[in-house]
Scaffold this motif. Structure first.
Motif, PDB file in Angstrom:
ATOM      1  N   ALA A 204      14.564  -3.625  -5.097  1.00  0.00           N
ATOM      2  CA  ALA A 204      13.496  -3.871  -6.508  1.00  0.00           C
ATOM      3  C   ALA A 204      12.031  -3.419  -5.968  1.00  0.00           C
ATOM      4  O   ALA A 204      11.270  -2.600  -6.693  1.00  0.00           O
ATOM      5  CB  ALA A 204      13.435  -5.305  -6.376  1.00  0.00           C
ATOM      6  N   ARG A 205      11.629  -3.609  -4.503  1.00  0.00           N
ATOM      7  CA  ARG A 205      10.357  -3.165  -4.039  1.00  0.00           C
ATOM      8  C   ARG A 205      10.155  -1.555  -4.071  1.00  0.00           C
ATOM      9  O   ARG A 205       9.411  -0.902  -4.447  1.00  0.00           O
ATOM     10  CB  ARG A 205      10.133  -3.483  -2.806  1.00  0.00           C
ATOM     11  N   LEU A 206      11.482  -0.630  -3.780  1.00  0.00           N
ATOM     12  CA  LEU A 206      11.572   0.636  -3.962  1.00  0.00           C
ATOM     13  C   LEU A 206      11.298   0.923  -5.247  1.00  0.00           C
ATOM     14  O   LEU A 206      10.645   2.120  -5.709  1.00  0.00           O
ATOM     15  CB  LEU A 206      12.899   1.195  -3.389  1.00  0.00           C
ATOM     16  N   ALA A 207      12.111   0.335  -6.412  1.00  0.00           N
ATOM     17  CA  ALA A 207      12.018   0.867  -7.637  1.00  0.00           C
ATOM     18  C   ALA A 207      10.541   0.618  -8.341  1.00  0.00           C
ATOM     19  O   ALA A 207      10.024   1.557  -9.126  1.00  0.00           O
ATOM     20  CB  ALA A 207      12.849  -0.170  -8.436  1.00  0.00           C
ATOM     21  N   ILE A 208       9.802  -0.287  -7.785  1.00  0.00           N
ATOM     22  CA  ILE A 208       8.455  -0.616  -8.453  1.00  0.00           C
ATOM     23  C   ILE A 208       7.652   0.474  -7.674  1.00  0.00           C
ATOM     24  O   ILE A 208       6.719   1.370  -8.185  1.00  0.00           O
ATOM     25  CB  ILE A 208       7.673  -2.003  -7.962  1.00  0.00           C
ATOM     26  N   ALA A 209       7.651   0.670  -6.360  1.00  0.00           N
ATOM     27  CA  ALA A 209       6.835   2.014  -5.667  1.00  0.00           C
ATOM     28  C   ALA A 209       7.406   3.189  -6.109  1.00  0.00           C
ATOM     29  O   ALA A 209       6.280   3.897  -6.442  1.00  0.00           O
ATOM     30  CB  ALA A 209       7.581   1.936  -4.268  1.00  0.00           C
ATOM     31  N   SER A 210       8.595   3.425  -6.494  1.00  0.00           N
ATOM     32  CA  SER A 210       8.971   4.843  -7.191  1.00  0.00           C
ATOM     33  C   SER A 210       8.246   5.100  -8.504  1.00  0.00           C
ATOM     34  O   SER A 210       7.808   6.182  -8.878  1.00  0.00           O
ATOM     35  CB  SER A 210      10.520   4.919  -7.082  1.00  0.00           C
ATOM     36  N   ALA A 211       8.347   3.973  -9.310  1.00  0.00           N
ATOM     37  CA  ALA A 211       7.753   4.077 -10.523  1.00  0.00           C
ATOM     38  C   ALA A 211       6.328   4.446 -10.538  1.00  0.00           C
ATOM     39  O   ALA A 211       5.507   5.178 -11.204  1.00  0.00           O
ATOM     40  CB  ALA A 211       7.709   2.763 -11.124  1.00  0.00           C
ATOM     41  N   ILE A 212       5.598   3.708  -9.466  1.00  0.00           N
ATOM     42  CA  ILE A 212       4.082   4.040  -9.341  1.00  0.00           C
ATOM     43  C   ILE A 212       3.867   5.534  -8.856  1.00  0.00           C
ATOM     44  O   ILE A 212       2.991   6.253  -9.395  1.00  0.00           O
ATOM     45  CB  ILE A 212       3.417   3.113  -8.323  1.00  0.00           C
ATOM     46  N   TRP A 213       4.622   5.880  -7.881  1.00  0.00           N
ATOM     47  CA  TRP A 213       4.550   7.251  -7.502  1.00  0.00           C
ATOM     48  C   TRP A 213       4.846   8.478  -8.796  1.00  0.00           C
ATOM     49  O   TRP A 213       4.300   9.237  -8.928  1.00  0.00           O
ATOM     50  CB  TRP A 213       5.554   7.680  -6.480  1.00  0.00           C
ATOM     51  N   PHE A 214       6.025   8.022  -9.756  1.00  0.00           N
ATOM     52  CA  PHE A 214       6.145   8.841 -10.820  1.00  0.00           C
ATOM     53  C   PHE A 214       5.165   9.056 -11.633  1.00  0.00           C
ATOM     54  O   PHE A 214       4.661   9.789 -12.180  1.00  0.00           O
ATOM     55  CB  PHE A 214       7.451   8.208 -11.473  1.00  0.00           C
ATOM     56  N   ARG A 269      -4.906  -3.158  -0.601  1.00  0.00           N
ATOM     57  CA  ARG A 269      -4.286  -2.017  -1.170  1.00  0.00           C
ATOM     58  C   ARG A 269      -4.472  -2.342  -2.755  1.00  0.00           C
ATOM     59  O   ARG A 269      -4.463  -1.224  -3.408  1.00  0.00           O
ATOM     60  CB  ARG A 269      -2.856  -1.903  -0.743  1.00  0.00           C
ATOM     61  N   ARG A 270      -3.659  -3.390  -3.151  1.00  0.00           N
ATOM     62  CA  ARG A 270      -3.440  -3.670  -4.562  1.00  0.00           C
ATOM     63  C   ARG A 270      -4.573  -3.602  -5.451  1.00  0.00           C
ATOM     64  O   ARG A 270      -4.754  -2.711  -6.289  1.00  0.00           O
ATOM     65  CB  ARG A 270      -2.781  -4.848  -4.678  1.00  0.00           C
ATOM     66  N   PRO A 271      -5.968  -4.200  -5.022  1.00  0.00           N
ATOM     67  CA  PRO A 271      -6.872  -4.026  -6.228  1.00  0.00           C
ATOM     68  C   PRO A 271      -7.478  -2.887  -5.997  1.00  0.00           C
ATOM     69  O   PRO A 271      -8.005  -2.192  -7.016  1.00  0.00           O
ATOM     70  CB  PRO A 271      -7.779  -5.436  -5.446  1.00  0.00           C
ATOM     71  N   ILE A 272      -7.557  -1.900  -4.967  1.00  0.00           N
ATOM     72  CA  ILE A 272      -8.358  -0.803  -5.102  1.00  0.00           C
ATOM     73  C   ILE A 272      -7.280   0.126  -5.788  1.00  0.00           C
ATOM     74  O   ILE A 272      -7.846   0.884  -6.502  1.00  0.00           O
ATOM     75  CB  ILE A 272      -8.644  -0.207  -3.564  1.00  0.00           C
ATOM     76  N   ALA A 273      -6.128   0.272  -5.437  1.00  0.00           N
ATOM     77  CA  ALA A 273      -5.424   1.056  -6.179  1.00  0.00           C
ATOM     78  C   ALA A 273      -5.323   0.712  -7.659  1.00  0.00           C
ATOM     79  O   ALA A 273      -5.463   1.537  -8.533  1.00  0.00           O
ATOM     80  CB  ALA A 273      -3.772   0.838  -5.685  1.00  0.00           C
ATOM     81  N   ALA A 274      -5.208  -0.507  -8.227  1.00  0.00           N
ATOM     82  CA  ALA A 274      -5.291  -0.728  -9.493  1.00  0.00           C
ATOM     83  C   ALA A 274      -6.604  -0.591 -10.316  1.00  0.00           C
ATOM     84  O   ALA A 274      -6.616   0.220 -11.124  1.00  0.00           O
ATOM     85  CB  ALA A 274      -5.224  -2.505  -9.760  1.00  0.00           C
ATOM     86  N   LEU A 374       3.678  -5.455  -6.454  1.00  0.00           N
ATOM     87  CA  LEU A 374       3.936  -5.639  -4.913  1.00  0.00           C
ATOM     88  C   LEU A 374       3.141  -6.513  -3.796  1.00  0.00           C
ATOM     89  O   LEU A 374       2.103  -6.937  -4.264  1.00  0.00           O
ATOM     90  CB  LEU A 374       3.537  -3.979  -4.473  1.00  0.00           C
ATOM     91  N   PRO A 375       3.823  -6.776  -2.756  1.00  0.00           N
ATOM     92  CA  PRO A 375       2.914  -7.510  -1.749  1.00  0.00           C
ATOM     93  C   PRO A 375       1.844  -7.053  -1.171  1.00  0.00           C
ATOM     94  O   PRO A 375       2.033  -5.554  -1.000  1.00  0.00           O
ATOM     95  CB  PRO A 375       4.110  -7.930  -0.821  1.00  0.00           C
ATOM     96  N   GLU A 376       0.727  -7.713  -0.971  1.00  0.00           N
ATOM     97  CA  GLU A 376      -0.369  -7.018  -0.182  1.00  0.00           C
ATOM     98  C   GLU A 376      -0.032  -6.960   1.341  1.00  0.00           C
ATOM     99  O   GLU A 376       0.549  -7.846   1.910  1.00  0.00           O
ATOM    100  CB  GLU A 376      -1.576  -7.697  -0.137  1.00  0.00           C
ATOM    101  N   THR A 377      -0.358  -5.799   1.774  1.00  0.00           N
ATOM    102  CA  THR A 377      -0.015  -5.423   3.387  1.00  0.00           C
ATOM    103  C   THR A 377      -1.091  -5.210   4.289  1.00  0.00           C
ATOM    104  O   THR A 377      -0.921  -4.803   5.319  1.00  0.00           O
ATOM    105  CB  THR A 377       0.856  -4.233   3.316  1.00  0.00           C
ATOM    106  N   LYS A 378      -2.386  -5.377   3.841  1.00  0.00           N
ATOM    107  CA  LYS A 378      -3.657  -5.230   4.574  1.00  0.00           C
ATOM    108  C   LYS A 378      -3.578  -6.122   5.928  1.00  0.00           C
ATOM    109  O   LYS A 378      -3.501  -7.465   5.724  1.00  0.00           O
ATOM    110  CB  LYS A 378      -4.896  -5.674   3.619  1.00  0.00           C
ATOM    111  N   GLY A 379      -3.597  -5.380   7.093  1.00  0.00           N
ATOM    112  CA  GLY A 379      -3.329  -6.207   8.187  1.00  0.00           C
ATOM    113  C   GLY A 379      -2.322  -6.556   8.847  1.00  0.00           C
ATOM    114  O   GLY A 379      -2.313  -7.461   9.903  1.00  0.00           O
ATOM    115  N   ARG A 380      -1.158  -6.463   8.190  1.00  0.00           N
ATOM    116  CA  ARG A 380       0.147  -6.862   8.415  1.00  0.00           C
ATOM    117  C   ARG A 380       0.736  -5.989   9.191  1.00  0.00           C
ATOM    118  O   ARG A 380       0.469  -4.505   9.339  1.00  0.00           O
ATOM    119  CB  ARG A 380       1.066  -7.151   7.338  1.00  0.00           C
ATOM    120  N   GLU A 381       1.426  -6.564  10.481  1.00  0.00           N
ATOM    121  CA  GLU A 381       2.498  -5.459  11.171  1.00  0.00           C
ATOM    122  C   GLU A 381       3.460  -4.902  10.323  1.00  0.00           C
ATOM    123  O   GLU A 381       3.937  -5.565   9.437  1.00  0.00           O
ATOM    124  CB  GLU A 381       3.127  -6.375  12.492  1.00  0.00           C
ATOM    125  N   VAL A 382       4.036  -3.563  10.676  1.00  0.00           N
ATOM    126  CA  VAL A 382       4.800  -2.991   9.814  1.00  0.00           C
ATOM    127  C   VAL A 382       6.265  -2.933  10.872  1.00  0.00           C
ATOM    128  O   VAL A 382       5.987  -2.826  11.942  1.00  0.00           O
ATOM    129  CB  VAL A 382       4.721  -1.359   9.288  1.00  0.00           C
TER     130      VAL A 382
END
Length: 382
Positions: A204-214, A269-274, A374-382
């Motif tokens: 599901a996460r990949l589908a949303i990210a892919s749609a944004i990239w598209f 990431r989310r607010p700046i991208a939007a 999408l979840p916010e990832t600022k400052g999180r370990e990957v």
């Protein structure tokens, strides 16, 4: 930024810059080759389609390969491929030949981008990871300026064929990558530990990210590939005036990236991208409804500023959404969705002329709404 981070960002960024120059030179080539290769709008569209199909294939194949053999090796392989084939494209004697060769160029170009973004992300600490990837992406604007400069100063003096041969010299940069850059430490750790992850839980996460990239690529390539053509055919710009306009407005990309690099670690990431997606959409609408040169110029500046800024955020955001063992694959798949956007987006202008920019704006508004899922990832370990 540590000395090691600086070295990774800058040396990877130079490879990114060469990629950008090769991608964006195509829009200028369509103007420069028009008479010699008897290009009409249909032929130009097919050349763009061939390039973008190659980038679609490259993003998928090399993204998966990077998870298996390593980020650095794939970085080198993709750069070597597109550099050599770019030089070979100077020998094309018809637009059909050029389209076929440009497909191979696209394979290398499409393969490099998601792999290098993943590489820099994995070699950066959480508190600077987003900023470092946006700074990497800022080298795209330098590549865009180089593409405009090559068109303005070399196309008009030595010719487009000579320019393509000279651009093939980027193949020698492979030796710099080989000797100066380390392999991704996270990828090496994953190989050593034998850790693995399934893609299915992240579907599901990949589908949303892919749609944004598209949607991002649909709008970007739908607008920027045809902008020089629009200036020359609809606004009456000469070839030199078109290149000058593009060169000057492209300068706005750098502060766009730097603003995003600053805000992405402070706001998220989310607010700046939007926000940057919405601003990009408004800029596209203002561009087509401009009634004077000044309005056109400032709208183009805003479009370059906000849209290239959001590219940086999306490139930083995507690798953070997936675990190491599938990061190259997932980022490559999202990149492949972008290549589909690259294929479809540029087809609007031949059908609708400048009205196609309304479709571009709508695509970016939809992307701004999807980002918040999408979840916010600022400052999180990957």
């Amino acid at each position: 930024m540590t000395r090691g981070e600086f070295k990774i960002v800058v040396l990877s960024g130079l490879g990114w810059m060469f990629d950008a120059m090769d991608v964006l030179i195509l829009s200028y080539l369509l103007v420069a080759m028009r008479e010699e290769l008897a290009l009409d709008r249909a032929a130009s569209t097919l050349i763009v389609l061939a390039n973008n199909l190659g980038m679609f294939l490259g993003a998928f194949l090399f993204g998966r390969l990077a998870d298996v053999v390593g980020r650095k090796k794939v970085f080198m392989a993709t750069m070597l491929l597109y550099s050599i084939v770019t030089a070979a494209s100077a020998a094309a004697r018809s637009w059909q030949e050029f389209a076929a060769i440009r497909f191979l160029v696209g394979v290398g170009l499409g393969g490099e981008l998601p792999v290098v973004a993943t590489y820099v992300s994995e070699n950066s600490p959480p508190e600077r990871r987003g900023r470092n990837v946006v700074l990497l992406e800022s080298f795209w604007s330098i590549g865009a300026l180089l593409a405009a400069a090559v068109s303005l100063f070399i196309f008009t003096t030595l010719g487009w064929r000579t320019a393509l041969v000279l651009m093939g010299a980027t193949a020698f940069y492979v030796f710099v990558i080989r000797s100066a850059l380390p392999e991704s430490q996270r990828w090496l750790e994953r190989i050593k530990e034998g850790a693995s992850a399934e893609l299915k839980p992240y579907a599901a996460r990949l589908a949303i990210a892919s749609a944004i990239w598209f949607l991002l690529a649909f709008g970007y390539y739908g607008a920027f590939i045809w902008l020089p053509t629009m200036l020359s055919t609809e606004r009456g710009f000469t070839q030199v005036a078109t290149y000058e306009f593009m060169f000057l407005t492209t300068i706005a990309q750098l502060p766009g990236y730097f603003s995003a690099a600053y805000l992405v670690e402070r706001v998220g990431r989310r607010p700046i991208a939007a926000a940057y997606f919405v601003a990009s959409a408004l800029s596209a609408v203002l561009l087509i409804y401009s009634t004077s040169y000044a309005q056109l110029f400032y709208a183009a500046l805003a479009l370059n500023f906000f849209n290239l800024g959001v590219w940086g955020v999306v490139y930083a955001y995507t690798p953070e959404l997936f675990p190491t063992s599938i990061r190259g694959l997932a980022t490559g798949l999202a990149g492949s969705a972008a290549r589909i956007g690259m294929i479809i987006g540029p087809t609007l202008y031949p059908l609708w002329a400048s009205v196609a920019f309304i479709g571009v704006a709508v695509a970016w508004l939809i992307a701004s709404a999807l980002v918040v899922l999408l979840p916010e990832t600022k400052g999180r370990e990957v």
